[in-house]
Design an enzyme around this catalytic site. Structure first.
Site, PDB file in Angstrom:
ATOM      1  N   ASP A   9       0.853  -1.193   0.000  1.00 31.11           N
ATOM      2  CA  ASP A   9       0.000   0.000   0.000  1.00 31.11           C
ATOM      3  C   ASP A   9       0.888   1.242   0.000  1.00 31.11           C
ATOM      4  O   ASP A   9       1.678   1.451   0.924  1.00 31.11           O
ATOM      5  CB  ASP A   9      -0.895  -0.017   1.240  1.00 31.11           C
ATOM      6  CG  ASP A   9      -2.019   1.014   1.173  1.00 31.11           C
ATOM      7  OD1 ASP A   9      -2.210   1.599   0.099  1.00 31.11           O
ATOM      8  OD2 ASP A   9      -2.689   1.213   2.199  1.00 31.11           O
ATOM      9  N   MET A  10       0.793   2.060  -1.046  1.00 37.45           N
ATOM     10  CA  MET A  10       1.581   3.289  -1.109  1.00 37.45           C
ATOM     11  C   MET A  10       1.118   4.263  -0.024  1.00 37.45           C
ATOM     12  O   MET A  10      -0.068   4.356   0.279  1.00 37.45           O
ATOM     13  CB  MET A  10       1.449   3.939  -2.483  1.00 37.45           C
ATOM     14  CG  MET A  10       1.901   3.047  -3.644  1.00 37.45           C
ATOM     15  SD  MET A  10       3.613   2.486  -3.487  1.00 37.45           S
ATOM     16  CE  MET A  10       4.491   4.042  -3.661  1.00 37.45           C
ATOM     17  N   ASP A 103      -3.072   2.612  -6.059  1.00 39.17           N
ATOM     18  CA  ASP A 103      -1.975   2.700  -5.091  1.00 39.17           C
ATOM     19  C   ASP A 103      -1.824   1.478  -4.189  1.00 39.17           C
ATOM     20  O   ASP A 103      -1.148   1.543  -3.164  1.00 39.17           O
ATOM     21  CB  ASP A 103      -2.129   3.952  -4.222  1.00 39.17           C
ATOM     22  CG  ASP A 103      -3.406   3.933  -3.393  1.00 39.17           C
ATOM     23  OD1 ASP A 103      -4.287   3.091  -3.669  1.00 39.17           O
ATOM     24  OD2 ASP A 103      -3.526   4.754  -2.464  1.00 39.17           O
ATOM     25  N   GLU A 104      -2.420   0.359  -4.545  1.00 41.56           N
ATOM     26  CA  GLU A 104      -2.265  -0.840  -3.722  1.00 41.56           C
ATOM     27  C   GLU A 104      -2.380  -2.094  -4.575  1.00 41.56           C
ATOM     28  O   GLU A 104      -3.009  -2.108  -5.627  1.00 41.56           O
ATOM     29  CB  GLU A 104      -3.282  -0.878  -2.590  1.00 41.56           C
ATOM     30  CG  GLU A 104      -4.722  -0.949  -3.053  1.00 41.56           C
ATOM     31  CD  GLU A 104      -5.709  -1.097  -1.907  1.00 41.56           C
ATOM     32  OE1 GLU A 104      -5.389  -1.829  -0.938  1.00 41.56           O
ATOM     33  OE2 GLU A 104      -6.788  -0.492  -1.977  1.00 41.56           O
TER      34      GLU A 104
END
Length: 395
Positions: A9-10, A103-104
């Site tokens: 996860d960013m 983003d994940e």
């Protein structure tokens, strides 16, 4: 061989990208979104989260919580560019990667210990490689099953790593708040509280049949999660089901000419996205949200699937023309669905659609020019002088 699933996860992705690209924003309470009072926060940096600011919060409320907040407009193209780089990094470690959002992602880490060492080392290498390629940090969670990997990635944010080992699953779940289980929303959480359930351990005080009788399939699934059971695999390369674009206006409008211009701009974005991913869709959908926040959609299925900007635009306009617009419009959007991700072959008994194919080739040529020289290198006649200033947008 032990099964491992990792969730990557960013960290505060959109806001972190803005802070990376603009050094003046680093360390400041930054939020991505519109700047008017009608806007909402799309993403919040960790600096502004300390004040209670969260995504989907109105800008008005965010400013009350943090008067020093710095609002910056989103740049979805830039976020997608870095997202592609992140996914490329993950595929350096495993061919089985499932992108969950921009983003994940989930990664099947089973067997990676033979290549990279213990799972701790696998996680550290992934984090280091993401930072090297993108300049951004991510948090990694690892566990024997999927839902625990997602929970784990949120345990030590930002720039963290948390591992739930096989022998630790039962103890980890015993005191875990049931609301941490992915998919347990506010309504279900209220029901569980009325039944005396606060933690996953509370679920285990009754047999599975008890929960299935009271909550149906959700009860059975919850009972399994409380025991650490999740058969959901990591499934790579899931095809997109639709492609859309929408915009919220600074001021509500009934100006049909203006609405058509927005539809043209959106049709360009949707068409370019379809062509870039090799998709064609049969169904075009128009979305309208009125000033009172009521919302409608109207759809039309075409005779043939398309990625043609003109066809998408004309179809959306046709749907708009059928509406009476009883109230002013707050948001408009267009989408394409019912995909076919391969070239369609003309049969011997069908005339080749020469005009539409030529137009598609023109669309592709425009796409290429814009990729090389920027989005403003080519402008359609219908958008000359058109200044796009919505409060919020989504691609």
């Amino acid at each position: 061989m032990r099964t491992w699933i990792l969730h990557i996860d960013m960290d505060a992705f959109f806001a972190s990208v803005e802070q990376m690209d603009n050094p003046e924003l680093r360390g400041k309470p930054v939020a991505v979104g519109g700047t008017s009072d009608r806007s909402v926060v799309s993403a919040a940096s960790y600096e502004v989260r300390k004040y209670g600011v969260r995504s989907a919060m109105s800008v008005v409320k965010a400013r009350k919580l943090c008067p020093e907040i710095v609002m910056v407009p989103g740049r979805m193209g830039r976020y997608k560019e870095l997202s592609v780089q992140v996914m490329g990094v993950l595929r350096e470690f495993s061919p089985t990667v499932e992108q969950a959002s921009v983003d994940e992602a989930y990664l099947d880490g089973t067997g990676l210990e033979r290549l990279f060492g213990p799972i701790d080392e696998v996680g550290r290498r992934i984090k280091a490689r993401v930072k090297e390629v993108t300049g951004l940090t991510c948090s990694v969670g690892a566990a024997p099953v999927r839902f625990l990997a997602k929970i784990a990635s949120d345990m030590d944010k930002p720039d963290g790593m948390y591992i739930v080992r096989h022998e630790e699953v039962a103890e980890f779940l015993r005191s875990l708040p049931v609301g941490r289980i992915p998919g347990v929303g506010a309504k279900l959480l209220d029901v569980l509280k009325r039944l005396g359930v606060r933690t996953c351990g509370d679920l285990l005080l009754k047999p599975g049949e008890y929960w299935e009788e009271r909550l149906g399939k959700y009860g059975a699934a919850l009972y399994d999660r409380a025991r650490g059971i999740d058969p959901t695999p990591v499934t790579p390369h899931e095809a997109a089901k639709s492609c859309s674009a929408e915009n919220t206006f600074r001021e509500d409008t009934t100006d049909r000419a203006l609405l058509r211009k927005w539809l043209l701009a959106q049709a360009e974005r949707v068409g370019e996205d379809l062509r870039r991913h090799g998709y064609k869709g049969r169904t075009v959908t128009l979305k309208i949200k009125y000033s009172d926040f009521s919302q409608i959609t109207r759809s039309k299925s075409l005779d043939a699937r398309t990625d043609n900007t003109g066809v998408i635009f004309e179809t959306a306009c046709g749907l708009l023309d059928q509406l009476k617009l009883p109230r002013s419009v707050r948001l408009i959007g267009v989408g394409v669905s019912n995909f076919e991700a391969r070239a369609r072959q003309v049969t011997l008994f069908e005339e080749a659609p020469a005009r539409k194919e030529a137009t598609s080739e023109l669309d592709k040529a425009v796409d290429e020019v814009r990729r090389k020289f920027g989005g403003k290198a080519v402008t359609r006649v219908g958008l000359l002088g058109f200044k796009k200033k919505p409060t919020n947008s989504a691609d």
